[in-house]
Design a protein around this motif. Structure first.
Motif, short mmCIF file in Angstrom:
data_model
loop_
_atom_site.label_atom_id
_atom_site.label_comp_id
_atom_site.label_asym_id
_atom_site.label_seq_id
_atom_site.Cartn_x
_atom_site.Cartn_y
_atom_site.Cartn_z
N GLU A 8 -4.95 8.17 6.07
CA GLU A 8 -5.60 8.07 4.77
C GLU A 8 -4.71 8.67 3.68
N LEU A 9 -3.96 9.72 4.07
CA LEU A 9 -3.20 10.46 3.07
C LEU A 9 -1.75 9.98 2.93
N ALA A 10 -1.32 9.11 3.87
CA ALA A 10 0.08 8.69 3.85
C ALA A 10 0.38 7.99 2.53
N PRO A 11 1.48 8.35 1.89
CA PRO A 11 1.81 7.66 0.64
C PRO A 11 2.05 6.18 0.93
N ASP A 12 1.63 5.31 0.01
CA ASP A 12 1.86 3.88 0.20
C ASP A 12 3.34 3.61 -0.01
N ILE A 15 4.51 15.49 2.83
CA ILE A 15 4.53 14.51 1.73
C ILE A 15 3.35 13.58 1.95
N HIS A 16 2.29 13.84 1.24
CA HIS A 16 1.13 12.95 1.34
C HIS A 16 0.48 12.84 -0.03
N LYS A 17 -0.51 11.99 -0.12
CA LYS A 17 -1.09 11.68 -1.43
C LYS A 17 -1.60 12.92 -2.18
N PRO A 18 -2.29 13.83 -1.51
CA PRO A 18 -2.77 15.01 -2.25
C PRO A 18 -1.63 15.78 -2.89
N SER A 29 2.56 7.54 -7.39
CA SER A 29 1.54 8.45 -7.93
C SER A 29 2.15 9.74 -8.46
N LEU A 84 1.32 14.52 -3.75
CA LEU A 84 1.87 13.72 -4.85
C LEU A 84 0.99 13.87 -6.08
N ARG A 126 -12.05 10.71 2.65
CA ARG A 126 -13.02 9.64 2.79
C ARG A 126 -14.32 10.16 3.42
N MET A 131 12.43 9.40 -1.31
CA MET A 131 11.40 8.92 -2.23
C MET A 131 11.81 9.15 -3.67
N ASP A 144 5.18 4.60 -3.34
CA ASP A 144 4.09 5.33 -3.98
C ASP A 144 4.58 5.90 -5.30
N TRP A 182 -8.60 16.95 -3.48
CA TRP A 182 -8.44 15.59 -2.96
C TRP A 182 -9.66 15.33 -2.10
N ARG A 204 13.04 13.05 3.39
CA ARG A 204 12.01 12.17 2.87
C ARG A 204 11.86 12.34 1.35
#
Lengths: 674, 674
Positions: B501-505, A527-530, B510, A532, A649, A568, B508, A646, A564
């Protein structure tokens, strides 16, 4: 990113991208087009006399007296062929030379044979020109004579870089060496003739030497052997004809009326080349210049003592200039330097002409299609690099020996000539039938006679070339042409087959019959931003069914992931796939295959997050599984794989650094990355 | 397809895919686990005595009498360390050995150092075992002695193939050589002792020779030099300890209670090894067996004449067997063959153990993540191949010289030992603080003393190893460990950074905040079935906006395309993009970038048809442009690239051929392709 960086390096080396069709749109007037496109033909005067003398020298001194007659014969052939080609150029003003003529009139196979021949000869033109170039450099700076191979390869590198930069502004300067060269040759011939006429016959370095025939041919100049030697000298001299093809291929570079202008240029160039060749062979015969295969064995001083093992003979034009301007050595350097320059221009013209033929062949499906768009720098450059590499291999393999390379030459040129003329005969025959008006008809019949003459003449030369050179090395060129012919034929067959396979059927409704449902599947590893984002994008595409899947490679981890996920409160159901073999790819494949089996007409879209990294090695640490998954999923019918990028940085950082470093060189190229 | 084909070839070579966790689930009972996992430790008896004798021989004959005492010292160390490790195994029964102990108790860096050390020692175990293996083969067949390098590398290849097949059924047979070896060694020692006691002392090939000290050490066995020599012999003998790590790493392979069973195995193995080592060194000293660095220089017959340049000495165990069973040479062959077999088993155990450590390191983020799933055959195999290649390089570089390879050994093993024991001390210290119950507390304190003793002892041996071997070659191992440590540290830092960097805030959203609109773009180069399918799929995903784009590389072709489009009445508008540079990729990029600029929050999905070809070379003829386009589009934010696969007939044909050829070997694998 890595590709972008290598792009930037390339840009620094070979310059900004340019409108590759620049010189097409901004077509050249005759006074610039002539010298640029004719450089190939004109420059052959720098080595054609040498080859005639060398071929004759094999049968000793007496044979050399024949050289002016051979020069005259070659000159005559040049004029006839040039006259024939004016018809070709006018009939096919959109370019393509003999390839266009042959494929239009004689069919695909003939065109393909012409194309293969021309491709091989492009390579040989570069190799021969740069080898002769090394000879002239050596004539100016004797210390460099042992390094001919290095200099020739250096010349190829130079010409390649120029071809890769391909700046139109340089092109204008390319006209200068050709004009200077023509001037220099005529000056040499004129001053030489004046001195001969006034009784002050110039004396060259080799004037005082006798030529011994090579051992096995002592009885030469008698019977068949003599004919063979003379034909061989004639065929070697025919290199002066190779340039006709270059002009014929370059028609689109002329200003309108292109065909007429190109024809005029060709006629002018042909006449000039013929005059120079005749003048040079005559003058060198009068002065008694020698050019032999093995100087240390064949050249003997009047006193009878051989010339010594370390004697290196200069090109005929160089020897002539030295003799003619004996009181004024500066002119020798001018002539040699100008000859070297015009050879560079000639090689450059070939290098730039090559992608044109390649793109034409690609458009017709004989070469990979990505070569078709000539404006595409990448493939354009790859073509040039391939050509340069092949030429360099030849130069090294033949240790920068002009006579050896000449053996390979001309087979291709004359094959193209013969098929081109044959094509023209057919061209006229077809048209004559349709035309009633008798004056037009008569002109066409006349044209057909001219092209018929051209066909007979070129066919004769081709036979001579094959007979005299096949064993000497021409078989390599023949083999290369055959291989290219076969490969291009296979490529063409492949494309034809695929085209018919892909052609829409009559009333093809496949664009209108939509899959009844879409199943979106998001592959989750963490579960990470990419992920999501992939989930959001999948939802945004509003599929009929949407679910997320994860593979339980590690059961504990899968349970944690599920917790998780619930915590969420993500708006998509998560399916956990069992993985008894702890594999990642196979369970996903099985899941998708089952989905497909349950509803075969539906569309399945698999969303996979993909990291965009800044440095190439980082790819080793990311994306491996997703890449493997993607490449496997492509094999499953009716499954679309959507990569959701994704940008890490490290990518943004690397990009910013690159932009800073590249400065304003090519800020434009990076605009799209912001 | 190509990948699938290579898969099939691999399968034929290394066998069907197997449940790689097979032997974990079906854990081994002690009677099978002991011989398999202990083979490494037991097999060291086949070369440890040689190394002790060799180190001592440098200072001449007198020194050799010390050998039983050194054997005894090494045996004692084995027993102490084995006792310490029983505590480790019970405290960390889930495996991972010193790596788990050190990283849990001493932190990431210590764990990483242990891991780097163990990785290096895995390689050395394979290299040393296979070199000794070649020595025993040479002892049996003297003709093969000059080909030690080839045999050792052949052994590595054999073991690698076995590791790649990794069949559980073979595993059961692996137990046999170990038992046989132990039997053979004890038989040799017993029969030898009997003959010594009964006065019939056996005579070995080298019994009759004297040993000359190596030139510079003539004054050895006096003062510091003597201490150094003895320490060196001791440290060489300590190779017998390397196997402790193998057992410690293999804990998960034991049946429950795993820790207790592993500990019992370790104790048994340790006791057996110690006994064998002591017995062998004692017996060889009594019989007067010599094993020296340079036989032709050091060995001198009683008569004073040197032994000759072509004398090749056999391993100590081989010489012993030959002497002890002098009337019955068959037994010599049995001992040598069994020794060779057990060395193969030992190397195989390392080869199979390696991916376990690698996957653990990958899971902790020290190695690329794709190594983490142990069940993934591909990466599993890559790890084994890497290990085998490194071992082969070492064998070739050191020309299959055991003494040279031993120099590199042990640094890693003892670094791991020291940190493992230190970790255990901290383990007990932390626990003792929390515990009130005095009997438990007292037992823990006792344990801490035991591990403290282990720490002191292993630290001493590490110092001895470093002092006596650093200059001789151990620096290579140290450097390799340092490099691995640094690289794994960098990988870990990279992953940590990316993870944060990728951890959801927090909260989150998104996945819930969807792009307001989706723009679907279909890239059209021609009107053919793949494009029509891409169009249909794009429509099926019901985007807010949908249009098709084509690039006018060739303006005439673009007009023809537009006409055809209108004629077919396709339900999607077609936009023609201008391409002044005749490029294909850049206009598409600009179009997408502009789309993105107008509505930055929207999602853009680009549909690109992709051909699936049957033969690899066909990729040169297709997909090039689409691949380039895809890789460029990935760099544009918020753009999803959807590949719409089209399987060419050549794919279907190649697949069918493959299925026919593969027969029923792996039909399952192809099921998903239908």
């Amino acid at each position: 990113m890595a590709r972008r960086f290598s792009d930037a390096v390339k840009r620094l080396l070979v310059g900004r991208p340019f409108r590759s069709d620049h010189f097409r749109r901004e077509a050249l007037p005759k006074r610039l087009a002539m010298p640029v496109f004719a450089s190939d033909m004109v420059s052959s005067v720098a080595y054609a006399p040498d080859e005639i003398l060398l071929a004759l020298s094999l049968s000793g001194l007496v044979a050399l007296t024949v050289s002016p007659w051979i020069g005259l014969a070659v000159g005559a052939v040049i004029l006839v062929i040039v006259l024939c080609y004016r018809l070709n150029l006018r009939a096919y003003p959109s370019g393509g030379g003999d390839y266009a003529v042959a494929s239009t009139n004689l069919g695909t196979r003939a065109g393909l044979l012409v194309a293969a021949s021309l491709l091989v000869d492009f390579v040989l033109t570069v190799a021969v020109s740069m080898t002769v170039f090394a000879g002239y450099i050596g004539a100016m700076i004797p210390e460099l004579k042992p390094h001919k191979v290095v200099i020739a390869v250096g010349g190829i590198v130079l010409v390649t870089l120029a071809g890769l930069r391909g700046s139109a502004s340089i092109r204008r300067f390319l006209a200068i060496p050709t004009y200077l060269f023509i001037l220099a040759v005529f000056a040499t011939v004129a001053v030489g003739t004046y001195r001969v006429v006034t009784g002050d016959t110039p004396v060259a370095a080799t004037s005082g030497y006798s030529v011994l025939p090579m051992a096995e041919e002592e009885t030469a100049l008698m019977g068949l052997a003599a004919v063979f030697i003379i034909l061989r000298a004639f065929s070697s001299g025919s290199v002066a004809l190779a340039g006709v093809q270059t002009v014929a291929m370059a028609v689109p570079g002329f200003r309108a009326p292109r065909g007429r202008n190109a024809a005029a240029t060709l006629l002018l160039t042909g006449a000039l080349s013929a005059c120079m060749l005749v003048g040079l062979t005559w003058l060198s015969a009068v002065i008694g210049i020698k050019y032999v295969a093995a100087p240390s064995e064949q050249l003997v001083a009047r006193s009878g003592s051989p010339i010594g093992a370390d004697f290196e003979q200069d090109p005929v034009l160089g020897q002539l200039a030295q003799a003619v301007f004996s009181g004024f050595p500066f002119m020798f350097y001018v002539v040699a330097a100008v000859a070297a320059l015009v050879l560079l221009v000639a090689a450059n013209t070939s290098v730039e002409g090559f992608p044109g033929l390649a793109s034409r062949l690609a458009r017709d499906g004989f070469l990979p299609r990505q070569l078709a768009s000539r404006g595409d720098r990448l493939t354009f450059s790859n073509g040039i690099l391939l050509l340069a590499a092949a030429a360099a291999v030849l130069v090294v393999a033949f240790r920068a020996s002009v006579p050896d390379l000449i053996e390979l030459y001309l087979v291709g040129v004359f094959t193209a000539f013969v098929l081109g003329q044959l094509g023209m005969i057919r061209h006229w025959t077809v048209r004559i039938r349709r035309i009633v008006s008798s004056p037009v008809r008569r002109r066409m019949q006349l044209n057909r006679v001219v092209n018929g003459l051209g066909f007979v003449l070129t066919a004769l030369v081709l036979v001579v070339v094959l007979v005299t050179k096949l064993a000497g090395g021409a078989w390599i060129a023949v083999a290369a042409i055959a291989v290219l012919y076969l490969v291009m034929g296979l490529i063409h067959r492949h494309y034809t087959r695929v085209d018919s396979e892909l052609a829409p059927d009559e009333d093809d409704e496949s664009a209108r019959t939509l899959p009844p449902n879409t199943h979106a599947v998001v592959v989750v590893t963490e579960i990470h931003k990419p992920m999501l984002r992939a989930l959001a994008f999948a939802r945004a595409s509003r599929p009929t069914f949407l679910n997320a899947i994860t593979v339980a490679v590690d059961e504990d981890a899968a349970v944690r992931l599920q917790d998780r996920w619930d915590e969420m409160d993500l708006p998509v159901p998560l399916t956990i796939l069992d993985s008894p073999y702890r594999e990642l790819v196979r369970p996903v494949m099985n899941h998708i295959t089952n989905l497909r089996r349950r509803s075969p007409r539906d569309l399945v879209i698999v969303y996979i997050p993909q990291y965009i990294v800044g440095r190439r090695w980082e790819n080793l640490l990311h994306n491996q599984t997703s890449l493997r998954l993607k490449s496997r999923l492509l094999f499953v019918p009716n499954v679309v794989v959507a990569s959701v990028p994704w940008r890490l940085r490290s990518f943004t950082r690397a990009r910013d650094q690159l932009i800073r470093r590249a400065g304003d060189i090519d800020a434009e190229s990076f605009r799209e990355l912001r």
